[in-house]
Design an enzyme around this catalytic site. Structure first.
Site, short mmCIF file in Angstrom:
data_model
loop_
_atom_site.label_atom_id
_atom_site.label_comp_id
_atom_site.label_asym_id
_atom_site.label_seq_id
_atom_site.Cartn_x
_atom_site.Cartn_y
_atom_site.Cartn_z
N GLY A 84 -2.16 7.17 -3.29
CA GLY A 84 -1.04 6.56 -4.00
C GLY A 84 -1.04 6.77 -5.49
O GLY A 84 -0.21 6.18 -6.20
N GLU A 142 -9.14 -24.43 -0.62
CA GLU A 142 -8.51 -23.73 -1.75
C GLU A 142 -8.73 -24.48 -3.06
O GLU A 142 -8.86 -23.86 -4.12
CB GLU A 142 -7.01 -23.55 -1.48
CG GLU A 142 -6.69 -22.71 -0.25
CD GLU A 142 -7.30 -21.33 -0.30
OE1 GLU A 142 -7.53 -20.82 -1.41
OE2 GLU A 142 -7.58 -20.76 0.77
N GLY A 191 -0.42 9.60 -7.12
CA GLY A 191 0.58 10.56 -7.56
C GLY A 191 0.18 12.02 -7.42
O GLY A 191 0.71 12.87 -8.14
#
Length: 650
Positions: A245, A466, A247
């Site tokens: 990814g 959390e 390029g």
């Protein structure tokens, strides 16, 4: 829109060129139609040629004794054709004789299968012993060829031949050469002046250093005299290496759009076929075509499919098609032949497994590394992908780039597209900052699943889990800044804490240890509040274990181990089942990793016990609001001090 119109007109002109009127003459499909018509004719009308077959008794009693038979013709000593006198055909018993335009006057009215000629003659003689000489039936013997039986026998073979002719004809059209067995020809897609790529270097954001090197290659093809007058030679190959990814293929498309030379594009897997020798043949044909159109460029995407390192493990095989293809590719790149004016571009994200002979200078002279973009490069990439999007005024590109560290260009393009889809789903007139944030959360964590049914007890465990991550990361110095905490299920997770990460090229030991503590904060909070842990910390434990082994075995961040690293950058140790260290060393690594994780767990447990009141307040707020943002965190926890209260021992 102008680019799209231009592309559409180009495609239309290509279709006009490809749809040229075919020359007049005999077409293959006329043969198919003729054969099909012939089959239909015999299927529907073949039965009209069938003459009724009768037995000897019927023939003797109803025809021979009544003197109705005009003559008998014995064909091939197998069948006797019976002809009835014309004046007797009016008798009602002969009304079942087939009639039609395909039945001629010379056709027999009945046929009899005879066992042998001698037996038939004896029966006929016995049946006519009382006849006068003028009443005896005339018997003749002839030999004929049964064309209908021959056609029926040949028909399946004819159908099979036509089928293979049609199949091979289609195969011939699907390959570049147009021949029937054209497997050895290259399947590369040719881009020339008429079918040039519309991507240019302006469409490639970031990657300044890599783009500069590739632009030099294009400039060499356009102005070779500038370099050759100083004695420089054209680079034979350029290897684009980088994570997925980043390029690599986009860079190759830009080269195809900028360089006004023929551009051959194909994938490395297209060389490998099930037939022996096809890969090497395709390599030869590809370079042959490129030389004929020189100066030209060849782009091989995912070259690791054919360029994987040759090892001794494969030497036991009698034939390796991939290895033969690689050998031919090495010869074409830098063999006794010359490739003047032919440049090879290749892309891979697995440079560690490529053969060393392929990577050496003379074959691939330049290795261009495309790394994940930094913040400034991500801003440029966002600006490129935001051009076609109708965005609102509150969109902050700087913030989006800050919230997406480690994202590749493909990830950023996906976020922009996902944000536009979310805004369209909401029936909005523009894409707002909130849509981009939601798109980022979806790309990172998965789809939000508010409809997932969770029991109140499980929801409470998730809230404290959390909250434990949030409290630990808030009071630990070397953990990224917290942005929000959520207990809404997303993807496979039941909740999550979102951070504003900072980019680091190197990570210190204290940063590693603080990250270990923050990752263990959820499990520690469960044991402090509920006096037992749950299975919800599986992902955290997996991450902590891998990170601890990396610290001890790879980075040398352990005093007992010392400055040692068992990291293998070549990837050669992956082929062996054993480990590159002794059993005693393995025991030491396991013990140090265990001690490191246990000490980190004790540290974060002490931290959460110290701030247990804030932990409970934050968990209750999560149960009420489901999502807690930075403003709420600051009201509960105060301003972040960024100090580690308890030091961890080694």
């Amino acid at each position: 829109m102008k680019k799209q119109d231009k592309l559409y007109s180009t495609n239309s002109s290509e279709e006009k060129q490809t749809q040229a009127p075919s020359p007049k003459g005999f077409k293959m499909y006329w043969l198919y139609l003729l054969f099909l018509g012939f089959m239909i004719f015999f299927m529907f009308f073949g039965q009209t040629f069938n003459t009724k077959e009768i037995g000897w008794i019927e023939f003797e009693q109803t025809m021979l004794h009544t003197h109705d038979v005009e003559k008998i013709i014995v064909v091939n000593k197998e069948i006797a054709e019976v002809f009835i006198k014309s004046e007797k055909l009016k008798d009602p018993k002969y009304q079942n004789i087939p009639k039609g335009k395909f039945i001629s006057n010379t056709s027999p009215h009945y046929i009899i299968s005879i066992g042998s000629v001698d037996s038939f003659e004896n029966k006929l003689q016995q049946a006519q012993k009382d006849f006068s000489p003028s009443e005896l039936v005339d018997v003749r013997y002839v030999n004929r060829t049964n064309w209908w039986s021959t056609i029926v026998w040949i028909l399946p073979f004819g159908l099979l031949i036509l089928f293979w002719m049609y199949l091979f004809r289609g195969l011939g059209k699907s390959t570049m050469g147009g021949a029937v067995f054209n497997f050895g020809k290259s399947t590369a897609k040719l881009l020339d002046k008429d079918t040039k790529s519309t991507v240019t270097f302006k469409d490639v954001a970031g990657l300044k250093e890599a783009k500069k090197e590739v632009e030099e290659i294009v400039d060499f093809l356009k102005n070779p005299a500038t370099y050759t007058k100083l004695g420089a030679k054209i680079p034979k190959g350029v290897m684009l290496v980088g994570p997925t990814g980043t390029g690599k293929t986009l860079m190759a498309k830009a080269v195809a759009g900028e360089a006004n030379v023929p551009f051959f594009s194909l994938s490395g897997s297209e060389f490998v076929e099930m037939f022996v020798g096809v890969g090497a043949s395709r390599v030869r044909d590809l370079f042959k075509q490129a030389k004929q159109k020189a100066p030209s460029i060849i782009f091989i995407d995912e070259i690791d499919a054919v360029g994987r390192s040759r090892s001794k493990l494969n030497s036991f095989q009698s034939n390796d098609e991939r290895e033969n293809t690689l050998n031919q590719l090495l010869t074409e790149l830098d063999g006794f032949g010359t490739n003047t004016g032919v440049i090879v571009l290749a892309a891979t994200n697995r440079a560690d497994i490529l053969d060393k002979a392929l990577l050496r200078p003379g074959r691939f002279d330049r290795h261009i590394y495309l790394e994940l973009p930094n913040k400034q490069e991500r801003i440029e990439i966002y600006e490129v992908h935001l051009k076609p999007i109708k965005k609102a005024k509150d969109v902050d590109v700087q913030l989006l780039a800050s919230l997406s560290p480690g994202f590749s260009g493909a990830d950023i393009a996906n976020i922009c597209n996902e944000a536009a889809l979310i805004a369209a789903r909401k029936k909005q007139q523009a894409v707002f900052q909130e849509d981009f944030m939601e798109a980022r959360d979806r790309v990172v964590g998965g789809l939000e699943r508010r409809g997932k049914i969770i029991s109140p007890k499980e929801k409470k465990i998730v809230a404290y889990h959390e909250a434990g991550h949030a409290i630990a990361s808030w009071y630990l110095k070397n953990v990224d800044s917290l942005v929000k905490v959520s207990i809404i299920p997303r993807g496979k997770s039941l909740g999550g804490a979102w951070y504003l990460p900072e980019e680091h090229q190197i990570i210190t030991k204290s940063q590693f240890t603080d990250q270990l503590c923050a990752s263990l904060g959820g499990r520690a909070a469960e044991e402090i509040i509920f006096k037992e842990a749950s299975s919800g910390a599986l992902d955290d434990l997996e991450k902590v274990t891998k990170q601890a082994y990396t610290m001890v075995a790879y980075y040398g961040l352990n005093t007992k181990m010392g400055p040692m690293s068992f990291y293998d950058s070549t990837g050669e140790n992956e082929r062996f089942l054993g480990k590159p260290y002794s059993e005693k060393m393995a025991e030491l690594i396991d013990k140090e990793v265990q001690d490191l994780i246990n000490l980190s767990y004790e540290k974060v447990s002490k931290l959460l016990i110290t701030h247990q009141k804030e932990l409970e307040v934050l968990a209750k707020l999560l149960l009420k609001k489901e999502v807690v943002y930075l403003e709420d965190l600051e009201q509960i926890l105060g301003e972040r001090i960024n100090e580690t209260p308890i030091n961890i021992a080694d």
